[in-house]
Design an enzyme around this catalytic site. Structure first.
Site, short mmCIF file in Angstrom:
data_model
loop_
_atom_site.label_atom_id
_atom_site.label_comp_id
_atom_site.label_asym_id
_atom_site.label_seq_id
_atom_site.Cartn_x
_atom_site.Cartn_y
_atom_site.Cartn_z
N GLY A 82 7.46 -1.87 9.38
CA GLY A 82 6.86 -3.51 9.32
C GLY A 82 6.97 -3.88 8.00
N ALA A 83 6.12 -5.35 7.91
CA ALA A 83 6.19 -6.01 6.76
C ALA A 83 4.77 -6.09 6.52
CB ALA A 83 7.19 -7.09 6.48
N GLY A 84 4.20 -5.98 5.22
CA GLY A 84 2.78 -6.54 4.81
C GLY A 84 1.95 -5.79 5.78
N VAL B 153 0.93 -1.12 0.10
CA VAL B 153 -0.08 0.17 0.12
C VAL B 153 0.84 1.32 0.18
CG1 VAL B 153 -1.98 -1.15 1.13
CG2 VAL B 153 -0.18 -0.06 2.46
N GLY B 154 2.11 1.14 0.21
CA GLY B 154 3.17 2.34 0.00
C GLY B 154 3.69 2.70 1.51
N LYS B 155 3.93 1.60 2.30
CA LYS B 155 4.73 1.97 3.54
C LYS B 155 6.07 2.56 3.38
CE LYS B 155 4.70 -2.20 5.20
NZ LYS B 155 4.08 -3.00 3.95
N LYS C 93 14.14 -1.62 9.21
CA LYS C 93 13.14 -2.80 8.70
C LYS C 93 13.84 -4.11 9.32
CE LYS C 93 10.59 -4.00 5.21
NZ LYS C 93 9.06 -3.42 5.21
N SER D 10 -2.45 6.57 1.06
CA SER D 10 -1.35 6.52 -0.01
C SER D 10 -2.09 6.28 -1.45
CB SER D 10 -0.46 5.63 0.00
OG SER D 10 0.60 5.62 -0.90
N GLN D 11 -2.15 7.22 -2.61
CA GLN D 11 -2.59 7.20 -3.46
C GLN D 11 -2.36 5.94 -4.39
OE1 GLN D 11 -2.37 10.72 -6.24
NE2 GLN D 11 -4.27 10.19 -7.07
#
Length: 219
Positions: free
Chosen positions: A119-121, A13-15, A37, A178-179
């Protein structure tokens, strides 16, 4: 010093985009920055410049060296799967305690004005054999920046993530929409408004893909 956990309402999604924009905005204000990370999968050890940790290093203005990569993302796995699934393929027993210890050590050692843990996912994506992203967030107790998208279904995913964090008593610093890049995605502004209408008392930020001015609101 401000320390935040960047999490997502869904995968991709754009993290990292949001985290990098925050790091660049902070540096533009003259602030020192750092990022971690704790686990990353789907990374090519021979070509990682555009990986999540590679992009974080670039946003921090750090050299893209193996030593720098190891410092912010020591647990890296090749398969593009959840971290524990990818780790299992490499015969690594990935545990929440390992991720927690790494993050706590990094947070304690950092004197940066802005420190991010990405995070992840999504919030409930598996992070280890014995826990999800939510479990790692609970163990660290940091305020979170929740990143949601604007694709069809993103409103539900984002609101669900918000309610999940609230149910565990985790503070939410902001929700960033996030677009999404899909040409047939719902109207971006209407998506942001819909999330805001149901999110309650939480800061909602619209992150357009062609302008990072919004990031200064978070640093």
């Amino acid at each position: 010093m401000r320390q935040l956990f960047v999490t997502g309402a869904h995968t991709d999604v754009g993290k990292t985009y949001v985290a990098c924009a925050m790091l660049r905005a902070a540096r533009a204000k003259g602030l020192s920055v750092a990022a971690l990370k704790p686990a990353v999968s789907g990374i090519d050890e021979a070509d990682w410049a555009q990986s999540d940790p590679g992009r974080l290093l670039a946003a921090m203005g750090r050299p893209l060296t193996l030593a720098e990569l190891d410092a912010i993302a020591p647990l890296r796995f090749t398969a593009p799967l959840s971290p524990p699934m990818a780790a299992r393929l490499e015969e690594v027993d990935l545990r929440i305690s390992t991720l927690t210890e790494f993050c706590r050590a990094g947070l304690a050692a950092s004197a940066a004005d802005l420190m991010l843990v990405e995070g992840a996912g999504g919030v409930m994506s598996p992070m280890a054999e014995d826990g999800t992203g939510l479990d790692l967030m609970v163990s660290l107790g940091l305020p979170s920046v929740v990143v949601g998208g604007s694709y069809l279904g993103a409103i539900s995913h984002t609101l669900t993530a918000i309610e999940t964090l609230r149910a565990r008593g985790l503070p939410i610093a902001a929700v960033v929409i996030s677009q999404s890049g899909e040409p047939d995605a719902p109207d971006f502004a209407q998506t942001v408004d819909s999330v805001a209408a149901f999110a309650g008392e939480v800061k909602i930020i619209a992150a357009a893909r062609d302008d990072e001015a919004w990031a200064s609101e978070l640093v």
